[in-house]
Design an enzyme around this catalytic site. Structure first.
Site, PDB file in Angstrom:
ATOM      1  N   ASN A  93       0.825  -1.210   0.000  1.00  0.00           N
ATOM      2  CA  ASN A  93       0.000   0.000   0.000  1.00  0.00           C
ATOM      3  C   ASN A  93       0.862   1.264   0.000  1.00  0.00           C
ATOM      4  O   ASN A  93       2.094   1.197   0.047  1.00  0.00           O
ATOM      5  CB  ASN A  93      -0.986  -0.006   1.173  1.00  0.00           C
ATOM      6  CG  ASN A  93      -0.296  -0.010   2.536  1.00  0.00           C
ATOM      7  OD1 ASN A  93       0.870   0.374   2.662  1.00  0.00           O
ATOM      8  ND2 ASN A  93      -1.011  -0.448   3.557  1.00  0.00           N
ATOM      9  N   HIS A 544      -9.613   0.694  -0.677  1.00  0.00           N
ATOM     10  CA  HIS A 544      -9.952   0.503   0.733  1.00  0.00           C
ATOM     11  C   HIS A 544     -11.197  -0.370   0.906  1.00  0.00           C
ATOM     12  O   HIS A 544     -12.069  -0.057   1.712  1.00  0.00           O
ATOM     13  CB  HIS A 544     -10.215   1.854   1.401  1.00  0.00           C
ATOM     14  CG  HIS A 544      -9.047   2.774   1.436  1.00  0.00           C
ATOM     15  ND1 HIS A 544      -9.166   4.127   1.684  1.00  0.00           N
ATOM     16  CD2 HIS A 544      -7.713   2.538   1.276  1.00  0.00           C
ATOM     17  CE1 HIS A 544      -7.963   4.690   1.665  1.00  0.00           C
ATOM     18  NE2 HIS A 544      -7.070   3.749   1.407  1.00  0.00           N
TER      19      HIS A 544
END
Length: 615
Positions: A93, A544
């Site tokens: 990420n 997300h």
């Protein structure tokens, strides 16, 4: 060792490694972790903060999921990166470290999850990480005076730090500009009650200037334990379930390793930590899901629960790039892959551990309320009209409860249902060669600041389901981005607010008057109709996704109960982002770490209870 205490944790990602490390603190507990990906802990593309974009979409590191064509985005297909390696998504990420809100976590308990609220979970937020104390110079340059030293976590395994960018004027200007627009930092973002502009830390070790993830923070210190076994390159194909008793009982997991099926037995429990798409997939492959769907795929039904794979939520975002004034440093020369720029940045990082390669994704952000700001009318009557016009049309048993929560956040002047964030590089939102390549394939000459608007609590609820009984097939993912009419209303207004931001001092002094903008940007950003059309064309995912195996009462759309046990079957829990009942206010990783830490305590308490009973 006592085989009755054996656990199998499916997935060596963020939550799986946290639980494995915690459970094996007891030498009498044995844990086996099959992980579909491989060990890339030492790979410089993983360790170097700025190289995270280089691995997105690569099958060696990334599951490289894609959505179905999105009706609310004019049929656009959105890439959804999820980590396929030890450490999971924490290893690929952008490293942004953003706290959840108290109101969001308290809502979990209000939905019917006994024992889940901010007061209970907050100690686990503090337990998993350490935030390095920024230097006085960094505090002054980034305008971090809102931080509360009493709230700073100091002894957790995951390392987080603030960027050392004292030659970059944009971050400080961002905080001051939002304050000038009525959005000053209301306090410390980690308090759970925050609005305003801020600079967030990143999961970067301040001593080594490398990524800090679940693999380095949790697995590396304990991997030599005799009671812990991690198997990489092992795809979980299905749960092995004994259906001869009064209630189905999970006794193991079938994996595929080196082309061969292997059964891993679980003397105690199986814990699914396969992620927001992997966990519902494995449940459905094993006969736990909608009867209609499973029978259509000739999968024997073990537990008929149509909630499996439903309630999927994600943060859609939409952005625009603005040309900066001469002399403002950006990452555009690196994103264009100019050899001299890359060589200079690598040399600086290799020799000094500083420069562009020492910084991850975006760290310039905000949490912004709706009332009295962000283009929404301040009078209650007009706000009521907008909310009532955009009726709640999302199907499913959780929809009315979810809608009540979202409406409460929209009306609360102390909460933020959306945010704006920024980074110094051009982004290509339109046409669709965006997604994972949004920054790395930018070819526009010049230097740019990109500002994005994101919707943190969308009302659109999607799904992730298997379309085949073949474990090698990827699931069908439909987040239904912006299908709920209120989502478009809110996101378009957040995006329109960007126009006020770029016209306000001090940020405006760093942008060229009438400078170039990203491709197909709206000509008139005050025209709401034009902005809405752009939003539908340019929207992407913040990557997300959550909530596909929601922790909720069964009649409200639940898949697991408040102990994270799967309804209708024994010896099976789910512990990953899929259990979060609602989208987090910001990046999910902080909440997943906290939930995994608490889950480990719940499981350890169950082990102790079993011992007491046996004694």
């Amino acid at each position: 060792m006592d085989s009755a205490k054996d656990f199998v944790i499916v997935g060596g990602g963020l939550s799986g490694l946290v639980i494995a490390a915690r459970l094996t603190e007891d030498p009498d507990v044995t844990v086996t972790v099959p992980e579909a990906g491989n060990d890339h802990t030492a790979d410089p593309r993983i360790r170097t903060p700025a190289l995270w974009l280089s691995v997105l979409g690569s099958p060696e590191f990334d599951w490289d999921y894609h959505t179905t064509p999105q009706k609310g985005l004019n049929g656009k297909v959105i890439p959804l990166s999820q980590g396929k390696l030890l450490g999971g998504s924490s290893a690929i990420n952008g490293q942004a470290f953003v706290a959840n809100s108290k109101a969001t976590v308290d809502a979990w308990g209000e939905f019917g999850n006994l024992g889940w609220d901010w007061e209970t979970l907050y100690p686990y937020y503090k337990k998993f990480h350490t935030i390095c104390q920024p230097s006085t110079e960094t505090v002054n340059h980034l305008h971090l005076n809102y931080l509360d030293e009493n709230l700073r976590s100091t002894d957790g395994p995951v390392q987080a730090s603030f960027p050392e960018v004292i030659d970059d004027p944009i971050p400080g200007a961002w905080v001051d500009t939002l304050a000038a627009l009525g959005h000053p930092a209301s306090g410390d973002p980690s308090s759970g009650q925050f609005t305003g502009g801020h600079i967030n830390p990143m999961t970067i070790d301040p001593n080594t200037h490398t990524r800090s993830d679940a693999a380095t923070a949790y697995l590396e210190p304990v991997k030599a334990r005799q009671n812990l076994r991690v198997i990489t390159g092992a795809l979980a194909e299905k749960l092995v379930i004994d259906t001869t008793g009064a209630e189905p009982r999970v006794i193991g997991v079938q994996i595929r390793k080196d082309g061969n099926p292997v059964l891993i037995k679980a003397g105690k429990e199986v814990l699914l930590a396969a992620g927001v798409f992997g966990s519902p997939k494995l449940l459905e492959l094993s006969g736990i899901g909608s009867r209609e769907r499973l029978e259509r795929l000739s999968i024997p039904v073990v537990v008929d629960n149509p909630n499996v794979g439903e309630n999927l939520q994600d943060h859609p975002n939409v952005g625009i790039s603005f040309e900066v004034t001469d002399g403002v440093k950006t990452l555009d020369n690196i994103s264009r892959q100019e050899p001299s720029a890359i060589a200079a940045a690598m040399e600086e990082y290799t020799t000094k551990k500083t420069g562009p390669f020492a910084i991850g994704g975006n760290f310039v952000g905000s949490i912004l309320p709706i009332p009295d700001s962000v283009e929404f009318p301040s009078d209650e009557a007009t706000l009521d009209e907008i909310l009532n016009t955009a009726s709640d049309t999302t199907p499913g048993p959780f929809s009315p409860y979810h809608a009540t929560f979202v409406h409460s956040i929209l009306r609360n002047r102390n909460e933020g249902p959306g945010n704006l964030f920024a980074y110094v590089a051009y982004s290509n939102f339109v046409p669709e060669e965006a997604g994972a390549n949004i920054v790395t394939k930018a070819t526009t000459e010049g230097n740019f600041l990109t500002i994005c608007a994101a919707l943190l609590h969308p009302l659109s609820l999607g799904s992730a389901h298997i379309s085949s009984s073949d474990p090698a097939e990827k699931p069908t993912i439909d987040p239904r981005y912006l299908e709920h009419p209120l989502d478009l209303e809110v996101l378009a207004r957040y995006f329109r607010h960007i126009n006020r931001v770029v016209q306000t001092e001090p940020l405006s002094q760093y942008l060229k008057p009438n400078g170039r903008r990203s491709n197909d940007a709206p000509i008139d950003m005050d025209d709401l109709a034009e902005v809405k059309e752009y939003v539908k064309k340019a929207a992407l995912s913040c990557w997300h996704p959550t909530s596909s195996c929601a922790m909720l009462p069964l009649d409200k759309g639940g898949v697991v109960d408040s102990d994270l046990k799967v309804y209708g079957v024994c010896n099976l829990r789910v512990v990953d982002s899929s259990v979060l009942p609602i989208a987090t206010r910001g990046n999910p990783q902080t909440t997943v770490y906290a939930v995994a830490e608490r889950a480990a305590d719940i499981i350890r308490a169950a082990i102790s209870s079993d011992v007491d009973v046996e004694a």
